[in-house]
Write a protein that holds these residues in place. Structure first.
Motif, short mmCIF file in Angstrom:
data_model
loop_
_atom_site.label_atom_id
_atom_site.label_comp_id
_atom_site.label_asym_id
_atom_site.label_seq_id
_atom_site.Cartn_x
_atom_site.Cartn_y
_atom_site.Cartn_z
N HIS A 33 0.82 -1.22 0.00
CA HIS A 33 0.00 0.00 0.00
C HIS A 33 0.86 1.26 0.00
CE1 HIS A 33 0.81 -0.33 4.34
NE2 HIS A 33 0.53 0.95 4.42
N ILE A 34 2.04 1.18 0.60
CA ILE A 34 2.96 2.32 0.61
C ILE A 34 3.60 2.48 -0.77
CG2 ILE A 34 5.10 3.22 1.60
CD1 ILE A 34 4.33 1.83 4.22
N LYS A 35 4.05 1.37 -1.32
CA LYS A 35 4.66 1.40 -2.65
C LYS A 35 3.67 1.89 -3.70
CE LYS A 35 7.52 -1.53 -5.63
NZ LYS A 35 8.10 -2.88 -5.80
N ASP A 36 2.43 1.44 -3.60
CA ASP A 36 1.40 1.86 -4.56
C ASP A 36 1.12 3.35 -4.46
OD1 ASP A 36 1.21 -0.73 -5.44
OD2 ASP A 36 -0.68 -1.17 -4.40
N ALA A 37 1.06 3.87 -3.24
CA ALA A 37 0.81 5.30 -3.03
C ALA A 37 1.95 6.14 -3.60
CB ALA A 37 0.63 5.59 -1.54
N ALA A 38 3.18 5.66 -3.44
CA ALA A 38 4.34 6.37 -3.97
C ALA A 38 4.32 6.39 -5.50
CB ALA A 38 5.63 5.73 -3.47
N GLU A 39 4.04 5.25 -6.10
CA GLU A 39 3.98 5.17 -7.55
C GLU A 39 2.86 6.05 -8.11
OE1 GLU A 39 3.65 1.04 -8.49
OE2 GLU A 39 5.76 0.60 -8.04
N GLN A 40 1.76 6.11 -7.40
CA GLN A 40 0.64 6.95 -7.82
C GLN A 40 1.04 8.42 -7.80
OE1 GLN A 40 -2.89 6.35 -5.48
NE2 GLN A 40 -4.11 7.81 -6.63
N GLU A 41 1.79 8.81 -6.77
CA GLU A 41 2.25 10.21 -6.69
C GLU A 41 3.23 10.54 -7.80
OE1 GLU A 41 2.48 14.08 -5.05
OE2 GLU A 41 1.04 12.44 -4.83
N ILE A 42 4.14 9.64 -8.09
CA ILE A 42 5.10 9.85 -9.18
C ILE A 42 4.35 9.99 -10.51
CG2 ILE A 42 6.94 8.78 -10.55
CD1 ILE A 42 8.01 9.81 -7.94
N ASN A 43 3.40 9.10 -10.75
CA ASN A 43 2.63 9.16 -12.01
C ASN A 43 1.85 10.46 -12.13
OD1 ASN A 43 3.52 6.65 -12.89
ND2 ASN A 43 1.84 5.55 -11.90
N LYS A 44 1.32 10.94 -11.01
CA LYS A 44 0.58 12.20 -11.02
C LYS A 44 1.49 13.37 -11.39
CE LYS A 44 -0.85 14.01 -7.12
NZ LYS A 44 -1.62 14.21 -5.85
N ILE A 45 2.71 13.33 -10.88
CA ILE A 45 3.68 14.39 -11.20
C ILE A 45 4.05 14.35 -12.68
CG2 ILE A 45 6.09 15.10 -10.83
CD1 ILE A 45 5.71 14.27 -7.87
N LEU A 46 4.29 13.15 -13.19
CA LEU A 46 4.65 13.02 -14.60
C LEU A 46 3.51 13.49 -15.51
CD1 LEU A 46 6.49 9.56 -14.61
CD2 LEU A 46 7.49 11.84 -14.43
N GLN A 47 2.30 13.14 -15.17
CA GLN A 47 1.15 13.58 -15.96
C GLN A 47 0.99 15.09 -15.91
OE1 GLN A 47 -2.25 11.37 -14.53
NE2 GLN A 47 -1.36 9.38 -15.10
N LYS A 48 1.18 15.66 -14.74
CA LYS A 48 1.08 17.11 -14.57
C LYS A 48 2.06 17.84 -15.47
CE LYS A 48 2.21 20.61 -11.07
NZ LYS A 48 2.68 20.78 -9.68
N ARG A 49 3.24 17.27 -15.64
CA ARG A 49 4.28 17.91 -16.45
C ARG A 49 4.29 17.38 -17.89
NH1 ARG A 49 8.20 21.08 -14.19
NH2 ARG A 49 7.86 21.51 -11.97
N ASN A 50 3.27 16.60 -18.21
CA ASN A 50 3.11 16.09 -19.57
C ASN A 50 4.32 15.27 -20.02
OD1 ASN A 50 1.51 15.77 -21.88
ND2 ASN A 50 2.54 17.43 -22.95
N ILE A 51 4.86 14.49 -19.10
CA ILE A 51 5.98 13.60 -19.41
C ILE A 51 5.40 12.23 -19.75
CG2 ILE A 51 8.08 12.51 -18.51
CD1 ILE A 51 8.34 14.93 -16.62
#
Length: 314
Positions: free
Chosen positions: A157-175
């Motif tokens: 659950h911790i690993k999933d939350a971290a990956e979700q945050e990383i993906n959100k950042i990448l999407q925000k920056r259109n990466i």
């Protein structure tokens, strides 16, 4: 009186066997071992109880040293069932629900902390001991790096939350792809270290500038992800010429897992940042002048013992 005594002793043994347990996980998760039977086993196989105290970074040093010592001597490691590290990582060692199970075992204590003591672990493989204090050297556990990293895998659950945050950042920056960017996790320790009298130098804007420049001159596209216990200062003092995202998920373990999911690390001071660098397992930049001149911390800090030789001090 004799009958009453026999009933009392029998009842006592039943209570002991039903409440005082040690449980091994995960391969024999359902196996419950009584204290009496475990003590019989322990006469053939030694036991190390790490004294887990301080913050998460300190506890990781204490556990890792105990784990490696047990591996090298074919001993068992025993930790409390409610130990913080068990809530964060997929720790696979024996644990106990008895808070004082190890009470009375002889203590082997490291009083130097960020310096390796080559004789500290010279106890018998058949010993039952408590192992504690700093133990802040990679030299205590580097021989069992592969096994240790498996122990220190974040819970799902911790690993999933971290990956979700990383993906959100990448999407925000259109990466579009993780392959198109180099992520550098930054941990800026402030909090109780600001104005401290314990000998630590906190990171300066100049150090942070040198650190980010190390990465931007080496990699083409770099994004810095910052966690801190002094976020306002961090936002005011991180270099403005590089792309930065600031993360605060409300729990230290979630913040830690997010920057560990990056490729490389910038740490400042403290054991929490040290373990971020270790767990990320990329390049690590650290503050080489972490100790104030003339302080006790400067006297006990051995850079070669505390920092890996391939880490970069700036």
């Amino acid at each position: 009186i004799l009958i009453g005594l026999l009933v009392y002793l029998l009842f006592g043994q039943l209570v002991l066997k039903s409440t005082n347990t040690i449980i091994a996980v995960p391969s024999d998760r359902n196996t419950i071992v009584t204290i009496e039977s475990y003590k019989n086993i322990a006469t053939k196989k030694g036991l190390i109880c790490p004294i887990l105290q301080g913050g998460l970074g300190n506890r990781l040093f204490q556990f890792s040293t105990a784990f490696a010592a047990a591996m090298s001597k074919d001993m068992d490691v025993l930790i409390p069932s409610k130990a913080q590290i068990r809530q964060v990582f997929e720790i696979n060692v024996k644990y106990t629900n008895i808070s004082d199970f190890c009470k009375g075992f002889p203590k082997v204590l490291d009083k130097a902390s960020p310096t390796y003591n080559s004789t500290l672990l010279e106890f018998s493989p058949s010993s039952q001991i408590q192992l504690g204090y700093g133990l802040q050297s990679w030299k205590y556990f580097y021989k069992y790096d592969k096994q240790l990293r498996k122990q220190l895998t974040f819970r799902k659950h911790i690993k999933d939350a971290a990956e979700q945050e990383i993906n959100k950042i990448l999407q925000k920056r259109n990466i579009k792809s993780r392959q198109n960017i180099t992520l550098v996790g930054v941990h800026i320790r402030r909090g109780d270290k600001v104005g401290n009298n314990d000998g630590f130098n906190i990171a300066t804007p100049e150090y942070l500038n040198r650190s980010v420049n190390y990465y931007v001159t080496k990699y083409k596209f770099v994004l810095f992800i910052v966690i801190s216990d002094g976020m306002k200062w961090s936002k005011d003092n991180m270099p403005s010429h590089v792309p930065i995202e600031y993360v605060s998920l409300g729990k230290r373990d979630l913040d830690m897992a997010t920057v560990v999911a990056c490729d490389h690390t910038i740490m400042t001071i403290g054991t929490f940042g040290w373990w971020i660098g270790y767990l990320t397992n990329g390049e690590v930049v650290y503050l080489k002048d972490a100790a104030k001149k003339g302080s006790r911390f400067e006297r006990i800090l051995n850079h070669k013992d505390h920092f890996y030789p391939h880490w970069i001090g700036l």
